[in-house]
Scaffold this motif. Structure first.
Motif, PDB file in Angstrom:
ATOM      1  N   UNK A  14      32.993  38.863  38.399  1.00  0.00           N
ATOM      2  CA  UNK A  14      32.979  37.449  38.032  1.00  0.00           C
ATOM      3  C   UNK A  14      31.935  37.061  37.012  1.00  0.00           C
ATOM      4  N   UNK A  15      31.222  38.040  36.450  1.00  0.00           N
ATOM      5  CA  UNK A  15      30.223  37.719  35.426  1.00  0.00           C
ATOM      6  C   UNK A  15      30.634  38.392  34.133  1.00  0.00           C
ATOM      7  N   UNK A  16      30.695  37.760  33.016  1.00  0.00           N
ATOM      8  CA  UNK A  16      30.362  36.363  32.826  1.00  0.00           C
ATOM      9  C   UNK A  16      31.504  35.382  33.101  1.00  0.00           C
ATOM     10  N   UNK A  17      32.769  35.885  33.281  1.00  0.00           N
ATOM     11  CA  UNK A  17      33.878  34.952  33.507  1.00  0.00           C
ATOM     12  C   UNK A  17      34.820  35.483  34.568  1.00  0.00           C
ATOM     13  N   UNK A  18      34.932  34.792  35.716  1.00  0.00           N
ATOM     14  CA  UNK A  18      35.913  35.204  36.735  1.00  0.00           C
ATOM     15  C   UNK A  18      37.323  34.812  36.288  1.00  0.00           C
ATOM     16  N   UNK A  19      38.350  35.276  37.001  1.00  0.00           N
ATOM     17  CA  UNK A  19      39.736  34.955  36.638  1.00  0.00           C
ATOM     18  C   UNK A  19      39.924  33.452  36.491  1.00  0.00           C
ATOM     19  N   UNK A  20      40.475  33.065  35.350  1.00  0.00           N
ATOM     20  CA  UNK A  20      40.676  31.655  35.021  1.00  0.00           C
ATOM     21  C   UNK A  20      42.045  31.496  34.371  1.00  0.00           C
ATOM     22  N   UNK A  21      42.771  30.455  34.737  1.00  0.00           N
ATOM     23  CA  UNK A  21      44.076  30.162  34.141  1.00  0.00           C
ATOM     24  C   UNK A  21      44.102  28.713  33.682  1.00  0.00           C
ATOM     25  N   UNK A  49      51.837  23.002  19.597  1.00  0.00           N
ATOM     26  CA  UNK A  49      51.269  24.281  19.898  1.00  0.00           C
ATOM     27  C   UNK A  49      50.888  24.303  21.375  1.00  0.00           C
ATOM     28  N   UNK A  50      51.066  25.456  21.990  1.00  0.00           N
ATOM     29  CA  UNK A  50      50.742  25.620  23.413  1.00  0.00           C
ATOM     30  C   UNK A  50      49.974  26.930  23.583  1.00  0.00           C
ATOM     31  N   UNK A  51      48.786  26.837  24.153  1.00  0.00           N
ATOM     32  CA  UNK A  51      47.993  28.011  24.490  1.00  0.00           C
ATOM     33  C   UNK A  51      48.015  28.137  26.004  1.00  0.00           C
ATOM     34  N   UNK A  52      48.395  29.308  26.484  1.00  0.00           N
ATOM     35  CA  UNK A  52      48.450  29.534  27.920  1.00  0.00           C
ATOM     36  C   UNK A  52      47.625  30.766  28.265  1.00  0.00           C
ATOM     37  N   UNK A  53      46.674  30.591  29.162  1.00  0.00           N
ATOM     38  CA  UNK A  53      45.845  31.693  29.655  1.00  0.00           C
ATOM     39  C   UNK A  53      46.229  31.951  31.103  1.00  0.00           C
ATOM     40  N   UNK A  54      46.525  33.192  31.419  1.00  0.00           N
ATOM     41  CA  UNK A  54      46.933  33.547  32.766  1.00  0.00           C
ATOM     42  C   UNK A  54      45.952  34.582  33.319  1.00  0.00           C
ATOM     43  N   UNK A  55      45.143  34.162  34.283  1.00  0.00           N
ATOM     44  CA  UNK A  55      44.195  35.031  34.993  1.00  0.00           C
ATOM     45  C   UNK A  55      43.308  35.827  34.045  1.00  0.00           C
ATOM     46  N   UNK A  56      42.793  35.183  32.992  1.00  0.00           N
ATOM     47  CA  UNK A  56      41.888  35.884  32.084  1.00  0.00           C
ATOM     48  C   UNK A  56      40.512  36.024  32.723  1.00  0.00           C
ATOM     49  N   UNK A  57      39.873  37.156  32.481  1.00  0.00           N
ATOM     50  CA  UNK A  57      38.512  37.375  32.978  1.00  0.00           C
ATOM     51  C   UNK A  57      37.773  38.283  32.008  1.00  0.00           C
ATOM     52  N   UNK A  58      36.458  38.255  32.114  1.00  0.00           N
ATOM     53  CA  UNK A  58      35.600  39.101  31.283  1.00  0.00           C
ATOM     54  C   UNK A  58      34.460  39.588  32.149  1.00  0.00           C
ATOM     55  N   UNK A  59      34.184  40.888  32.098  1.00  0.00           N
ATOM     56  CA  UNK A  59      33.093  41.457  32.878  1.00  0.00           C
ATOM     57  C   UNK A  59      33.534  41.830  34.280  1.00  0.00           C
TER      58      UNK A  59
END
Length: 65
Positions: free
Chosen positions: A14-21, A1-11
């Motif tokens: 940058x609060x509570x989550x800035x772009x993250x890959x 299994x492979x989970x890939x997150x590409x530039x996910x963010x919430x809010x």
């Protein structure tokens, strides 16, 4: 299994989550840096499919769900 997150963010701003890959493959250890506060929890909820990111995408074995 492979989970890939590409530039996910919430809010916003940058609060509570800035772009993250990141990419997680079964059978491997993966470390993703998430600063303190709510960021580790928000990132875990997005990666597990329990929270929808405001931007970016998450795929499971190459397919969006």
């Amino acid at each position: 299994m492979r989970i890939e997150a590409i530039a996910v963010s919430k809010g916003s701003h940058g609060a509570p989550l800035p772009e993250t890959s990141f990419v997680v493959d079964s059978g491997e250890v993966t470390v993703v840096e998430a600063e303190t506060g709510d960021r580790p929890v928000v990132l875990a909820l997005i990666a597990s499919g329990r929270m929808v990111p405001d931007s970016g995408s998450i795929t499971l074995d190459g397919s969006a769900d």
